[in-house]
Design a protein around this motif. Structure first.
Motif, mmCIF file in Angstrom:
data_model
loop_
_atom_site.group_PDB
_atom_site.id
_atom_site.type_symbol
_atom_site.label_atom_id
_atom_site.label_comp_id
_atom_site.label_asym_id
_atom_site.label_seq_id
_atom_site.Cartn_x
_atom_site.Cartn_y
_atom_site.Cartn_z
ATOM 1 N N GLU A 419 77.166 30.392 40.405
ATOM 2 C CA GLU A 419 77.726 31.274 41.435
ATOM 3 C C GLU A 419 77.066 32.641 41.425
ATOM 4 O O GLU A 419 76.976 33.303 42.473
ATOM 5 N N ASP A 420 76.556 33.062 40.274
ATOM 6 C CA ASP A 420 75.950 34.391 40.169
ATOM 7 C C ASP A 420 74.457 34.387 40.494
ATOM 8 O O ASP A 420 73.833 35.456 40.532
ATOM 9 N N VAL A 421 73.867 33.236 40.683
ATOM 10 C CA VAL A 421 72.424 33.174 40.952
ATOM 11 C C VAL A 421 72.170 33.593 42.394
ATOM 12 O O VAL A 421 72.805 33.068 43.328
ATOM 13 N N PRO A 422 71.257 34.540 42.621
ATOM 14 C CA PRO A 422 70.961 34.964 44.003
ATOM 15 C C PRO A 422 70.201 33.882 44.758
ATOM 16 O O PRO A 422 69.651 32.946 44.178
ATOM 17 N N GLN A 423 70.169 34.057 46.062
ATOM 18 C CA GLN A 423 69.420 33.113 46.879
ATOM 19 C C GLN A 423 67.920 33.269 46.640
ATOM 20 O O GLN A 423 67.431 34.316 46.224
ATOM 21 N N GLY A 424 67.222 32.194 46.916
ATOM 22 C CA GLY A 424 65.777 32.196 46.735
ATOM 23 C C GLY A 424 65.155 31.084 47.549
ATOM 24 O O GLY A 424 65.810 30.481 48.413
ATOM 25 N N PRO A 425 63.908 30.795 47.281
ATOM 26 C CA PRO A 425 63.246 29.709 48.017
ATOM 27 C C PRO A 425 63.932 28.368 47.752
ATOM 28 O O PRO A 425 64.610 28.172 46.736
ATOM 29 N N GLN A 426 63.730 27.473 48.666
ATOM 30 C CA GLN A 426 64.317 26.146 48.531
ATOM 31 C C GLN A 426 63.787 25.471 47.261
ATOM 32 O O GLN A 426 62.587 25.426 47.010
ATOM 33 N N GLY A 427 64.691 24.946 46.454
ATOM 34 C CA GLY A 427 64.303 24.372 45.165
ATOM 35 C C GLY A 427 63.474 23.105 45.309
ATOM 36 O O GLY A 427 63.765 22.238 46.142
ATOM 37 N N SER A 428 62.441 23.025 44.477
ATOM 38 C CA SER A 428 61.585 21.828 44.447
ATOM 39 C C SER A 428 61.034 21.688 43.036
ATOM 40 O O SER A 428 60.054 22.355 42.678
ATOM 41 N N PRO A 429 61.634 20.849 42.190
ATOM 42 C CA PRO A 429 61.187 20.717 40.800
ATOM 43 C C PRO A 429 59.729 20.261 40.715
ATOM 44 O O PRO A 429 59.198 19.596 41.619
ATOM 45 N N GLU A 430 59.104 20.643 39.624
ATOM 46 C CA GLU A 430 57.732 20.214 39.399
ATOM 47 C C GLU A 430 57.692 18.706 39.179
ATOM 48 O O GLU A 430 58.686 18.062 38.848
ATOM 49 N N ASP A 431 56.480 18.180 39.374
ATOM 50 C CA ASP A 431 56.289 16.742 39.176
ATOM 51 C C ASP A 431 56.657 16.384 37.732
ATOM 52 O O ASP A 431 56.120 16.941 36.777
ATOM 53 N N ALA A 432 57.577 15.462 37.602
ATOM 54 C CA ALA A 432 58.049 15.081 36.264
ATOM 55 C C ALA A 432 57.140 14.087 35.578
ATOM 56 O O ALA A 432 57.377 13.714 34.433
ATOM 57 N N GLY A 433 56.092 13.642 36.261
ATOM 58 C CA GLY A 433 55.181 12.672 35.659
ATOM 59 C C GLY A 433 55.735 11.264 35.771
ATOM 60 O O GLY A 433 56.479 10.934 36.698
ATOM 61 N N ARG A 434 55.419 10.437 34.817
ATOM 62 C CA ARG A 434 55.945 9.079 34.829
ATOM 63 C C ARG A 434 56.115 8.584 33.399
ATOM 64 O O ARG A 434 55.589 9.170 32.458
ATOM 65 N N VAL A 435 56.826 7.503 33.264
ATOM 66 C CA VAL A 435 57.134 6.967 31.941
ATOM 67 C C VAL A 435 55.910 6.251 31.376
ATOM 68 O O VAL A 435 55.231 5.497 32.085
ATOM 69 N N ASP A 436 55.635 6.518 30.108
ATOM 70 C CA ASP A 436 54.567 5.783 29.435
ATOM 71 C C ASP A 436 55.032 4.365 29.164
ATOM 72 O O ASP A 436 56.085 4.137 28.558
ATOM 73 N N ARG A 437 54.236 3.435 29.634
ATOM 74 C CA ARG A 437 54.583 2.040 29.403
ATOM 75 C C ARG A 437 54.481 1.717 27.910
ATOM 76 O O ARG A 437 53.697 2.335 27.194
ATOM 77 N N PRO A 438 55.249 0.750 27.441
ATOM 78 C CA PRO A 438 55.148 0.374 26.023
ATOM 79 C C PRO A 438 53.732 -0.070 25.680
ATOM 80 O O PRO A 438 52.994 -0.588 26.526
ATOM 81 N N GLU A 439 53.356 0.154 24.433
ATOM 82 C CA GLU A 439 52.027 -0.237 23.989
ATOM 83 C C GLU A 439 51.861 -1.751 24.070
ATOM 84 O O GLU A 439 52.819 -2.515 23.903
ATOM 85 N N ASP A 440 50.622 -2.140 24.317
ATOM 86 C CA ASP A 440 50.308 -3.563 24.370
ATOM 87 C C ASP A 440 50.431 -4.143 22.964
ATOM 88 O O ASP A 440 49.775 -3.681 22.033
ATOM 89 N N THR A 441 51.271 -5.149 22.824
ATOM 90 C CA THR A 441 51.476 -5.759 21.507
ATOM 91 C C THR A 441 50.792 -7.112 21.358
ATOM 92 O O THR A 441 50.931 -7.757 20.323
#
Length: 683
Positions: A419-441
Motif C-alpha cells: 500500500e505504501d509503494v508509489p506508482q511506477g511503470p507497469q511491472g514486467s519481471p525479468e526473464d526467469a530462464g528455464r529449468v535445467d533438464r535432469p542429467e542424461d543417465t
C-alpha cells in the motif's frame, strides 16, 4: 457466512433428494472446498484431498515431483499394487507430505471408507515407505520396514515399492524376521546393499579399465610368448614359431573385449524420469484453478501453513488492496518439481497459466518449517525498486529458529508495504530462464569414451617396458659391441665358454650384426696386443681376420656385403671367434685348436682324447658339448641353409663350414683362401 450458506444448501438438497443423493452432494461440496484448499486443518484436510483422488484410481502420484516421479508413472505403480492380492491404495508424494504418515493413512482410510492396504511412498528419494492394513490380512508394517532397510541408496520409489510388494505376500513371521535381519545388518553390522544402478562416471572408469586390459594383456601375452619361444627355439621347441604367441595374443584381445562387453550388459542405468509436457503443467493448472476461486491458495497435499483464522485474515487483507494480489503457499518447492525449486520460474508459469495480471506472491518452502516469500509484479503500475524492498523479515522470516515463523503476520505486513509503494511503470519481471533438464543417465557402450585412449596407453606402457627390459638384458650381457648377442659372447669368455648356449638355428640378421661387431672388436684387440704376440700367434690371428674379411667384404668398401649368405656369415663369425681365442694362447696351441664339431659357433677348443663308446665327432666337440649327458647331435647341432634353402646340418651345407667340419680352425682359413684364390701372406 458463505460456509454457513453452503452447508444449509446441502441440507436442503438432502431433504429434497433423499439420504443417498444428499451424501453424494455433500461429498461434492467437500471436494469443491478441498480444491480451493480452504477446508479444515490437520490430517483431515489432507485426507479429504487424497481420498477424493483415490476414489478415481487406486494410485495417486503427486504433481509436485515430475522430475522424480511424473504422474504418467502411475500405471507402473498400479501394476505392482495389483500383485498384493488385496485392495491396495498407494500415495506417491514428496517426503514432507506428512509428519506422521501412519496417522495420515488412517485419516485417508476413514475418509475413503474402504478396506484395503494403504501405502505411502516417498517419491523424491524413494528410501521411505509406510503401510497400514485396514480390514485385510497383510504384514504391512514389517514389509515396509524390510523394504526400507534392504534397498540401497540409489533405489527409486518404484524399486522400494516393488520390494514391499514382494515381501507383503509372505507370512507375518517371515516378514518380521526379514525386517529384523535387514535392520540389524544396516545398524549393527553396517552393511550397505550393493547399488542397483551404474552411473555414467562409473561406466567411464570401467571403460578405461577395460581398454587398458584390452590393450595391455594381448601385448603382454605376445611379449612373454615371443621371449619363451626365442629362448627355447634351439632345443626342439617352438615348432610353430612366433605364430603361437601371435594367436594367443589375438585370443586374449578377443577374450578381454568380450568379457568387458558381457559385464557391461548386466549393468542398468540409473532410471531417468521422462515427464511429459502435461506432467510439468499439472501443478500450475491446479494452483491456477484454485486462484480463480479465491486470492489465496494453500497446497492441500501439504500440512497447512496457515490455519483457518490466519487464512481468513490474509485473504481479507489481500482483497482490501487496491491492486490485484494473489498468494500461493507451497511447502514443496524443490529440485524435483517443474520449476527446479526456482520461485521466479514457478510464478512465471503460473502467470502464463492463469492469464491475469497482478501481484503474485509465493510463500515457497523446502519441506521444513521455513518459507521464503517472493513477489512478482505482472502488469501492476508500482515502482519496482520500492516494491522489492520489503525487508528480510518478510522475505525469510524470523532469524531465531525457535520463534514462530508467523507466515500470516509476514503476509499482512507485506500487504501494508504494498500500500505504501508509489506508482511506477507497469511491472514486467525479468526473464526467469528455464529449468535445467535432469542429467542424461544412460550408459555409453563400454568400448567407447576412455576405452581406446586407455587401450593405447596400456599398449604403449607394455611396449616401453618390453623395450626397457630388452635393453637392460643387453647391457647386462655386456656393454661392448658383442653384448647384443643372445648367446654368451666369445669376446667376454675363455675359449670354451659359450659352449652349447649358442643357437642351433641362428637368424641372418643376428649373424650379420654379431659378425660385424666382433670383427671390429678383434681388430682393435689385435692392434693393441700385436707387439707382444709371438710370430705364430700373430700370423694365425691375422689369417683369421683376413679370411673373415674375405667372406664379409668382397667389395672392399669397409662394410658387410648386403648379399652375404648365412653360410659366409656363420663362417666369418667362427673365424673371428677363433682369432679371439688364439690371442690368449701360445703359438703351438694356436695351431692345434679345433672347431667344435657340434656347433662351430661355440668357438675352438683343445683336442680331447676319444672316449670309449663315443664317436670321434662327439669326442671332438667343445668341453660344454662333451659334458652334455642328453640330447642328440642333430637336435643341438648348428643348422644352416642347404642348396635348396632348407636348413641342414652345417656339415652338409655348401659353405666353408661344411668343408672344414670337425677340422682345425686353420683348415677353415685354408678353404676360404682357396675359394677366393688368395695365397698365404701372413708371413
Amino acid at each position: 457466512m458463505r460456509r454457513v450458506v453452503l452447508v444449509a444448501a446441502v441440507l436442503s438438497l438432502g431433504v429434497v433428494l433423499g439420504p443417498g443423493q444428499a451424501a453424494a452432494t455433500a461429498a461434492a461440496a467437500a471436494s469443491t472446498e478441498a480444491l480451493t484448499g480452504q477446508e479444515a486443518d490437520g490430517p483431515a484436510r489432507q485426507a479429504a484431498w487424497f481420498a477424493r483422488r483415490l476414489r478415481a484410481g487406486p494410485v495417486y502420484v503427486s504433481d509436485q515431483i515430475p522430475f522424480a516421479q511424473p504422474r504418467s508413472a502411475a500405471p507402473r505403480f498400479a501394476a505392482q499394487a495389483a500383485r498384493t492380492g488385496v485392495p491396495t491404495y498407494v500415495l506417491v508424494v514428496p517426503f514432507h507430505t506428512a509428519l506422521d504418515a501412519r496417522e495420515l493413512l488412517g485419516a485417508v482410510h476413514r475418509e475413503l471408507g474402504r478396506r484395503g492396504l494403504y501405502v505411502m511412498v516417498d517419491g523424491t528419494s524413494g528410501d521411505q515407505v509406510e503401510a497400514v492394513a485396514h480390514g485385510v490380512s497383510a504384514p504391512a508394517e514389517d514389509a515396509a520396514r524390510a523394504a526400507g532397510w534392504e534397498m540401497p541408496s540409489d533405489a527409486t520409489a518404484l524399486d522400494v515399492f516393488t520390494r514391499f510388494v514382494d515381501i507383503v505376500g509372505q507370512s507375518g513371521a517371515q516378514a518380521a524376521a526379514r525386517a529384523s535381519e535387514a535392520e540389524e545388518e544396516r545398524l549393527v553390522d553396517e552393511k550397505r546393499p550393493e547399488p542397483l544402478y551404474a552411473t555414467r562416471e562409473a561406466r567411464a572408469v570401467r571403460s578405461g579399465v577395460a581398454g587398458a586390459l584390452a590393450g595391455g594383456v594381448p601385448l603382454l601375452v605376445l611379449a612373454v610368448g615371443c621371449t619363451v619361444y626365442r629362448r627355447h627355439r634351439g632345443h626342439g621347441r617352438g615348432i610353430l614359431g612366433y605364430g603361437v604367441p601371435l594367436v594367443c595374443a589375438i585370443g586374449a584381445a578377443v577374450l578381454v573385449h568380450s568379457a568387458a562387453v558381457a559385464t557391461a550388459q548386466g549393468e542398468k542405468a540409473v532410471p531417468s524420469a521422462r515427464p511429459t509436457a502435461h506432467d510439468l503443467q499439472l501443478r500450475a493448472d491446479r494452483v491456477a484453478e484454485g486462484l480463480r476461486r479465491a486470492p489465496v491458495y494453500q497446497d492441500p497435499e501439504s500440512p497447512a501453513a496457515l490455519d483457518g483464522s490466519q487464512l481468513s485474515a490474509v485473504r481479507e487483507r489481500l482483497s482490501a488492496l487496491e491492486v490485484p494480489a494473489r498468494l500461493v503457499v507451497l511447502p514443496a518447492l524443490a529440485d524435483e518439481d517443474e520449476s527446479g525449486g526456482d520461485a521466479d520460474l514457478f510464478l512465471h508459469r503460473l502467470h502464463a497459466t492463469l492469464g491475469e495480471d497482478g501481484l503474485y506472491l509465493l510463500a515457497g518452502g523446502d519441506g521444513f518449517d521455513g518459507f521464503e516469500v517472493t513477489v512478482a509484479n505482472y502488469g501492476v503500475k508500482l515502482a519496482a525498486e520500492e516494491l522489492d524492498d520489503y525487508g528480510d523479515w518478510i522475505r525469510y522470516g524470523p532469524e531465531d529458529s525457535d520463534e514462530e515463523p508467523a507466515l500470516g503476520r509476514r503476509i499482512t505486513v507485506l500487504a501494508r508495504h504494498v500500500e505504501d509503494v508509489p506508482q511506477g511503470p507497469q511491472g514486467s519481471p525479468e526473464d526467469a530462464g528455464r529449468v535445467d533438464r535432469p542429467e542424461d543417465t544412460s550408459l555409453q557402450p563400454v568400448d567407447s569414451g576412455a576405452y581406446r585412449p586407455a587401450a593405447g596407453g596400456a599398449a604403449g606402457l607394455v611396449l616401453a617396458g618390453w623395450g626397457t627390459l630388452a635393453a637392460r638384458r643387453r647391457r647386462r650381457e655386456g656393454g661392448r659391441l658383442t653384448g647384443a648377442l643372445l648367446w654368451v659372447p666369445a669376446a667376454r669368455a675363455v675359449p670354451e665358454a659359450g659352449g652349447r648356449h649358442a643357437p642351433a638355428r641362428p637368424r641372418r640378421r643376428r649373424l650379420r650384426r654379431a659378425a660385424g661387431r666382433e670383427l671390429e672388436e678383434l681388430a682393435a684387440a689385435f692392434a693393441a696386443a700385436e707387439a707382444r704376440l709371438d710370430k705364430a700367434v700373430r700370423g694365425h690371428v691375422w689369417a683369421c681376420l683376413d679370411a673373415a674379411v674375405l667372406l664379409l667384404d668382397r667389395q672392399c668398401d669397409g662394410r658387410i656385403d648386403a648379399d652375404a649368405d648365412m653360410g659366409d656369415l656363420a663362417a666369418a663369425l667362427v673365424l673371428v671367434r677363433a682369432g679371439r681365442a688364439a690371442l690368449g694362447t701360445s703359438g703351438r696351441e694356436a695351431a692345434r685348436r679345433r672347431l667344435c664339431s657340434v656347433n662351430p659357433l661355440h668357438g675352438t677348443h683343445e683336442p680331447a682324447p676319444r672316449a670309449a663308446g663315443r664317436s670321434a665327432e662327439r669326442a671332438a666337440g667343445c668341453a660344454a658339448c662333451r659334458a652334455a649327458a642328453t640330447g642328440s647331435e642333430r637336435a643341438r647341432g648348428l643348422l644352416l641353409p642347404g642348396t635348396d634353402g632348407v636348413p641342414v646340418p652345417y656339415r652338409e651345407s655348401p659353405g666353408p663350414l661344411g668343408r672344414a667340419a670337425t677340422s682345425e680352425d686353420r683348415r677353415l682359413v685354408q678353404h676360404v683362401r682357396e675359394r677366393f684364390h688368395v695365397s698365404d701372406v701372413s708371413g
